[in-house]
Motif scaffolding. Sequence first.
Motif, PDB file in Angstrom:
ATOM      1  N   LEU A  46      -9.705  -0.927  -4.519  1.00  0.00           N
ATOM      2  CA  LEU A  46      -9.771   0.510  -4.772  1.00  0.00           C
ATOM      3  C   LEU A  46     -11.250   0.861  -4.931  1.00  0.00           C
ATOM      4  O   LEU A  46     -11.895   0.466  -5.895  1.00  0.00           O
ATOM      5  CB  LEU A  46      -8.979   0.845  -6.039  1.00  0.00           C
ATOM      6  CG  LEU A  46      -9.025   2.292  -6.526  1.00  0.00           C
ATOM      7  CD1 LEU A  46      -8.452   3.239  -5.477  1.00  0.00           C
ATOM      8  CD2 LEU A  46      -8.259   2.423  -7.836  1.00  0.00           C
ATOM      9  N   GLU A  47     -11.772   1.589  -3.978  1.00  0.00           N
ATOM     10  CA  GLU A  47     -13.196   1.900  -3.991  1.00  0.00           C
ATOM     11  C   GLU A  47     -13.477   3.030  -4.982  1.00  0.00           C
ATOM     12  O   GLU A  47     -12.569   3.775  -5.348  1.00  0.00           O
ATOM     13  CB  GLU A  47     -13.634   2.293  -2.574  1.00  0.00           C
ATOM     14  CG  GLU A  47     -13.349   1.188  -1.569  1.00  0.00           C
ATOM     15  CD  GLU A  47     -14.264   1.253  -0.374  1.00  0.00           C
ATOM     16  OE1 GLU A  47     -14.454   2.357   0.172  1.00  0.00           O
ATOM     17  OE2 GLU A  47     -14.794   0.182   0.007  1.00  0.00           O
ATOM     18  N   PRO A  48     -14.761   3.143  -5.392  1.00  0.00           N
ATOM     19  CA  PRO A  48     -15.088   4.180  -6.383  1.00  0.00           C
ATOM     20  C   PRO A  48     -14.720   5.588  -5.903  1.00  0.00           C
ATOM     21  O   PRO A  48     -14.412   6.455  -6.704  1.00  0.00           O
ATOM     22  CB  PRO A  48     -16.609   4.052  -6.541  1.00  0.00           C
ATOM     23  CG  PRO A  48     -16.951   2.707  -6.047  1.00  0.00           C
ATOM     24  CD  PRO A  48     -15.924   2.330  -5.042  1.00  0.00           C
ATOM     25  N   GLY A  73     -12.095   6.333  -4.407  1.00  0.00           N
ATOM     26  CA  GLY A  73     -10.644   6.501  -4.448  1.00  0.00           C
ATOM     27  C   GLY A  73      -9.984   5.995  -3.181  1.00  0.00           C
ATOM     28  O   GLY A  73      -8.762   5.960  -3.089  1.00  0.00           O
ATOM     29  N   ALA A  74     -10.789   5.577  -2.204  1.00  0.00           N
ATOM     30  CA  ALA A  74     -10.229   5.043  -0.963  1.00  0.00           C
ATOM     31  C   ALA A  74      -9.625   3.657  -1.223  1.00  0.00           C
ATOM     32  O   ALA A  74     -10.084   2.935  -2.103  1.00  0.00           O
ATOM     33  CB  ALA A  74     -11.313   4.931   0.099  1.00  0.00           C
ATOM     34  N   VAL A  75      -8.573   3.328  -0.469  1.00  0.00           N
ATOM     35  CA  VAL A  75      -7.879   2.061  -0.652  1.00  0.00           C
ATOM     36  C   VAL A  75      -8.073   1.180   0.569  1.00  0.00           C
ATOM     37  O   VAL A  75      -7.914   1.637   1.707  1.00  0.00           O
ATOM     38  CB  VAL A  75      -6.369   2.288  -0.882  1.00  0.00           C
ATOM     39  CG1 VAL A  75      -5.641   0.965  -0.988  1.00  0.00           C
ATOM     40  CG2 VAL A  75      -6.164   3.113  -2.133  1.00  0.00           C
ATOM     41  N   LYS A  76      -8.463  -0.085   0.319  1.00  0.00           N
ATOM     42  CA  LYS A  76      -8.580  -1.037   1.419  1.00  0.00           C
ATOM     43  C   LYS A  76      -7.774  -2.279   1.063  1.00  0.00           C
ATOM     44  O   LYS A  76      -7.519  -2.540  -0.111  1.00  0.00           O
ATOM     45  CB  LYS A  76     -10.045  -1.426   1.631  1.00  0.00           C
ATOM     46  CG  LYS A  76     -10.856  -0.359   2.338  1.00  0.00           C
ATOM     47  CD  LYS A  76     -12.264  -0.856   2.576  1.00  0.00           C
ATOM     48  CE  LYS A  76     -13.099   0.197   3.298  1.00  0.00           C
ATOM     49  NZ  LYS A  76     -14.523  -0.170   3.281  1.00  0.00           N
ATOM     50  N   PHE A  77      -7.415  -3.021   2.081  1.00  0.00           N
ATOM     51  CA  PHE A  77      -6.709  -4.276   1.833  1.00  0.00           C
ATOM     52  C   PHE A  77      -7.575  -5.442   2.294  1.00  0.00           C
ATOM     53  O   PHE A  77      -8.237  -5.349   3.323  1.00  0.00           O
ATOM     54  CB  PHE A  77      -5.379  -4.319   2.590  1.00  0.00           C
ATOM     55  CG  PHE A  77      -4.337  -3.421   2.009  1.00  0.00           C
ATOM     56  CD1 PHE A  77      -3.581  -3.836   0.919  1.00  0.00           C
ATOM     57  CD2 PHE A  77      -4.105  -2.162   2.541  1.00  0.00           C
ATOM     58  CE1 PHE A  77      -2.619  -3.009   0.381  1.00  0.00           C
ATOM     59  CE2 PHE A  77      -3.140  -1.332   2.005  1.00  0.00           C
ATOM     60  CZ  PHE A  77      -2.401  -1.748   0.920  1.00  0.00           C
ATOM     61  N   LEU A  78      -7.574  -6.527   1.537  1.00  0.00           N
ATOM     62  CA  LEU A  78      -8.208  -7.764   2.008  1.00  0.00           C
ATOM     63  C   LEU A  78      -7.124  -8.483   2.807  1.00  0.00           C
ATOM     64  O   LEU A  78      -6.356  -9.267   2.266  1.00  0.00           O
ATOM     65  CB  LEU A  78      -8.676  -8.614   0.817  1.00  0.00           C
ATOM     66  CG  LEU A  78      -9.711  -7.957  -0.104  1.00  0.00           C
ATOM     67  CD1 LEU A  78     -10.075  -8.897  -1.237  1.00  0.00           C
ATOM     68  CD2 LEU A  78     -10.958  -7.579   0.684  1.00  0.00           C
ATOM     69  N   ASP A  79      -7.044  -8.153   4.108  1.00  0.00           N
ATOM     70  CA  ASP A  79      -5.836  -8.516   4.836  1.00  0.00           C
ATOM     71  C   ASP A  79      -5.942  -9.762   5.702  1.00  0.00           C
ATOM     72  O   ASP A  79      -5.114  -9.992   6.575  1.00  0.00           O
ATOM     73  CB  ASP A  79      -5.326  -7.328   5.657  1.00  0.00           C
ATOM     74  CG  ASP A  79      -6.435  -6.699   6.470  1.00  0.00           C
ATOM     75  OD1 ASP A  79      -7.514  -7.314   6.563  1.00  0.00           O
ATOM     76  OD2 ASP A  79      -6.237  -5.595   7.002  1.00  0.00           O
ATOM     77  N   PRO A 124     -19.958  -1.631  -4.537  1.00  0.00           N
ATOM     78  CA  PRO A 124     -20.060  -1.887  -5.978  1.00  0.00           C
ATOM     79  C   PRO A 124     -19.175  -0.922  -6.772  1.00  0.00           C
ATOM     80  O   PRO A 124     -18.911   0.198  -6.333  1.00  0.00           O
ATOM     81  CB  PRO A 124     -21.548  -1.644  -6.260  1.00  0.00           C
ATOM     82  CG  PRO A 124     -22.228  -1.919  -4.962  1.00  0.00           C
ATOM     83  CD  PRO A 124     -21.264  -1.475  -3.906  1.00  0.00           C
ATOM     84  N   GLN A 125     -18.737  -1.376  -7.926  1.00  0.00           N
ATOM     85  CA  GLN A 125     -17.852  -0.605  -8.817  1.00  0.00           C
ATOM     86  C   GLN A 125     -16.452  -0.391  -8.234  1.00  0.00           C
ATOM     87  O   GLN A 125     -15.743   0.516  -8.616  1.00  0.00           O
ATOM     88  CB  GLN A 125     -18.452   0.767  -9.194  1.00  0.00           C
ATOM     89  CG  GLN A 125     -19.921   0.739  -9.624  1.00  0.00           C
ATOM     90  CD  GLN A 125     -20.190  -0.182 -10.784  1.00  0.00           C
ATOM     91  OE1 GLN A 125     -19.469  -0.153 -11.771  1.00  0.00           O
ATOM     92  NE2 GLN A 125     -21.193  -1.042 -10.671  1.00  0.00           N
ATOM     93  N   SER A 126     -16.054  -1.273  -7.336  1.00  0.00           N
ATOM     94  CA  SER A 126     -14.679  -1.210  -6.836  1.00  0.00           C
ATOM     95  C   SER A 126     -13.734  -1.880  -7.841  1.00  0.00           C
ATOM     96  O   SER A 126     -14.175  -2.559  -8.758  1.00  0.00           O
ATOM     97  CB  SER A 126     -14.564  -1.942  -5.497  1.00  0.00           C
ATOM     98  OG  SER A 126     -15.234  -1.238  -4.489  1.00  0.00           O
ATOM     99  N   THR A 127     -12.455  -1.644  -7.634  1.00  0.00           N
ATOM    100  CA  THR A 127     -11.440  -2.318  -8.445  1.00  0.00           C
ATOM    101  C   THR A 127     -10.628  -3.229  -7.528  1.00  0.00           C
ATOM    102  O   THR A 127     -10.214  -2.807  -6.452  1.00  0.00           O
ATOM    103  CB  THR A 127     -10.497  -1.295  -9.097  1.00  0.00           C
ATOM    104  OG1 THR A 127     -11.273  -0.419  -9.893  1.00  0.00           O
ATOM    105  CG2 THR A 127      -9.461  -1.979  -9.969  1.00  0.00           C
ATOM    106  N   LEU A 128     -10.447  -4.459  -7.962  1.00  0.00           N
ATOM    107  CA  LEU A 128      -9.656  -5.416  -7.184  1.00  0.00           C
ATOM    108  C   LEU A 128      -8.284  -5.533  -7.810  1.00  0.00           C
ATOM    109  O   LEU A 128      -8.154  -5.635  -9.029  1.00  0.00           O
ATOM    110  CB  LEU A 128     -10.315  -6.789  -7.235  1.00  0.00           C
ATOM    111  CG  LEU A 128     -11.209  -7.188  -6.074  1.00  0.00           C
ATOM    112  CD1 LEU A 128     -11.912  -8.482  -6.399  1.00  0.00           C
ATOM    113  CD2 LEU A 128     -10.379  -7.336  -4.799  1.00  0.00           C
ATOM    114  N   GLY A 131      -7.004   7.020  -5.247  1.00  0.00           N
ATOM    115  CA  GLY A 131      -7.582   8.077  -6.053  1.00  0.00           C
ATOM    116  C   GLY A 131      -7.486   7.880  -7.551  1.00  0.00           C
ATOM    117  O   GLY A 131      -7.860   8.755  -8.318  1.00  0.00           O
ATOM    118  N   ARG A 132      -6.971   6.720  -7.985  1.00  0.00           N
ATOM    119  CA  ARG A 132      -6.872   6.490  -9.432  1.00  0.00           C
ATOM    120  C   ARG A 132      -8.222   6.017  -9.942  1.00  0.00           C
ATOM    121  O   ARG A 132      -8.786   5.053  -9.422  1.00  0.00           O
ATOM    122  CB  ARG A 132      -5.844   5.394  -9.744  1.00  0.00           C
ATOM    123  CG  ARG A 132      -4.435   5.715  -9.311  1.00  0.00           C
ATOM    124  CD  ARG A 132      -3.853   6.896 -10.000  1.00  0.00           C
ATOM    125  NE  ARG A 132      -3.809   6.758 -11.464  1.00  0.00           N
ATOM    126  CZ  ARG A 132      -3.358   7.711 -12.269  1.00  0.00           C
ATOM    127  NH1 ARG A 132      -2.950   8.851 -11.772  1.00  0.00           N
ATOM    128  NH2 ARG A 132      -3.328   7.517 -13.552  1.00  0.00           N
TER     129      ARG A 132
END
Lengths: 121, 663
Positions: B433-435, B437-443, B466-470, B497-498
């Motif tokens: 979850l990027e700062p 609010g965009a969502v990516k997958f480590l796919d 930086p500052q992403s959430t895993l 967006g969280r």
Amino acid sequence: MTDPLAAVRVILKGDVVVASLEGEVDLSNAHDIREDILASIPNTAAGLILDLTKTVYLDSQGIQVLLDVTELLGVRQQRIRLIVPTAALIRQVLSLTSLASVLSLDPTMEDALANLQATDL
Amino acid sequence: MNVGKTVAAIAGLAALYFTAAKLGLTLAFLNASATAVWPPTGIALAALLLMGTRVWPGVFLGALLANLTTAGTLMTSLGIAAGNTLEALFGAYLVNRFAGGRDAFDQAQNIFRFVLLAAMISTTVSATMGVTTLSLGGFVRPGDYGPVWLTWWLGDAAGAIVIASFVLLWSRHRRVTWTRAQMLEGACLIVAVLVVAGVIFGGLFSFEYLTVPLLAWAAFRFGPRETATVIVLLSGIAIWGTLHGAGPFLAATQNASLLLLQAFMAIMALVNLPVAAVVAERRQAEERLRESEQRFRTLYQRERGTVDILQRSLLPTRLPTIPGLMVAARYVPAAPEPLGGDWYDVFPLAGGRVGLVMGDVAGHGVGAAAVMAKLRNALRAYAMEGHSPKDVAERLNRVMERGEMASVVYLVLDPLRWHVSYFNAGQPPPVVLEPTGAVKFLDQSSIPLGTRISRSYDEHEVDLTPQSTLLLYTDGIIETRRGAEARLTKLERAVAGRPATDLDGLLAYLLNQILGESAPIDDAALLAVAASPLDPRRFHIELVALPDSLAALRNALRRWLPHIGATAEEIFAVTTAVGEAAANAIEHAYGPKEAAFEVEALVETGKLAIAVRDKGRWRPPRGPMRGHGLKMMRELMDSVEVASGPEGTMIRLSHTLRNAVRP
């Protein structure tokens, strides 16, 4: 195992050992690094060039390693030069502790090689 | 059984047989030696079945004495006694061989066999030998042979059924474990038997089938033992009533009446004893079923308990404190019962990096939990040895035994560079979850561990914003009975967006959004990691007093110092000075328990004030070069103060920032 903080890479230039110390040296790995460096120098080598260009952190334990290696090679009648670029942050640490006089510092590989050949034992 | 006991048993049997025989012979109307009521047959048969055939002399003696003292000669008495003895031996042999022996009355099948073999066949021996002996001795007229034989045989048969069943059942089932209610019911049954039998055989209402409900009562509410008792009771009363000229069995002669009665009682026993046995068998089967169900439940609960303990002991009880990072985790057991085999792990690695694990072992129960324990520990060990994710995966694959399978994702996060290297062996793709609010997958992923199809695993490297959430999770989060795809989209939507300021809140929100009120069908685990927010006025960290903490401390400082406007030289100077102070704290932290130290830095009007505290004592410099650390701190900082007290040592460092950021 590989030390995740730092690594010693060794190449031979004629009868001179060039050991490159990459990474950070602190209390946690200073002892291992010391052993790695000493293990890289055979008795037959004329001298050691310790390349600190890629050394990004060096605490007092790391400095102690440099002093130990220098002292030991002196006893073994082998020459040693340290490469520390002029702009390197660790140069500040090495110079302000007035160790620059004890350690043989050179800014580049060329200087180190030249000085190593010129050094009298 | 020793000789003494055998002799005593023989004597006892002889006495009992004699008494019963004398009682029976008082009812001998047709011939002095042949009676329609002959309980000794039942006594003899039961005795031989219970004590063994060696007690046969008791039968012989009892029969001989009873006959000698009644009628006939020594010869006829010997003949009759021999017949009685042979009858008992033959009957006991047949019952032992074909009808379950002494337990013949516990099973309906065996009861029918008993009636055929012991009551109907073996009794012909006694009848034939007895009546023939009497005929030869002249005590039976040739024309009476048939009726006397029939009386004899029927008396023996009824005795065998009515008396042997009663004796055998009570001998084999002596314990009476009645509740108060059952005792009351038993008393009611006896009273009812006495009243009804009195009514029928006292001649008030001569309808013998009134006994049927009483026998059914005994058979269904009590058991074979009680049913046999009611039959004996009824027989006694019936004989008494019939001899007094009352009841339904009155015929032309007393003998005929008794024969009718005996036939009736034998048939009642023949029908009701098997019913009672079947009822008892069913009751025992139910009891056994209940017991085995209970045993299985206990075993099952024990296994569940074991899985629970394993699961609990393997999941981190407290997530580790990683400088600069927030970590949160949730584990939701599947409903209706947790399956086990899911695990997550978080551990610090050298260089301030952190290892993140999410795994799921195929199968469930103790087996899966055990495999999980093995993998969890092996992964930790390999990772802490410094192996790369690829090497960890390949080594883990080697510790898998045949038949074991697991999906594991292992990420190494360098929080300083927001660099991730990972392998994913069959787990759902971790979410970033990027700062913004965009969502990516480590796919990037490969096949699960343990399949033996592949021995090499790919390692993937990703630079994150930086500052992403895993976010790591097991398929229990995305799996429904309708498939995983819908939930994955749901997860993506929920997480998009969280803000990641509160990871615990984020995980609670996600669980609520994805699972709702329903518990997952598989165990579900969630693990989230994010950078902790930086405070531009204060830095604080508490670390274990071990050399490995130094790198973590440096990395945390390197992340914070740019935030307050420190230059590269200043970052190096502060990091080096604080590193020296911390190394001192670590070197002096000797003690029985794990010591800790803390670093606090405050920024005020461009001045940086740092305090490094430990619980040890400041040790004066030792050795020629030991003083370098202190010297370095003095050269690098504006001022250095060392305060040592009984509580520990505090080193204060101060530095004026060249271009401080005004918050």
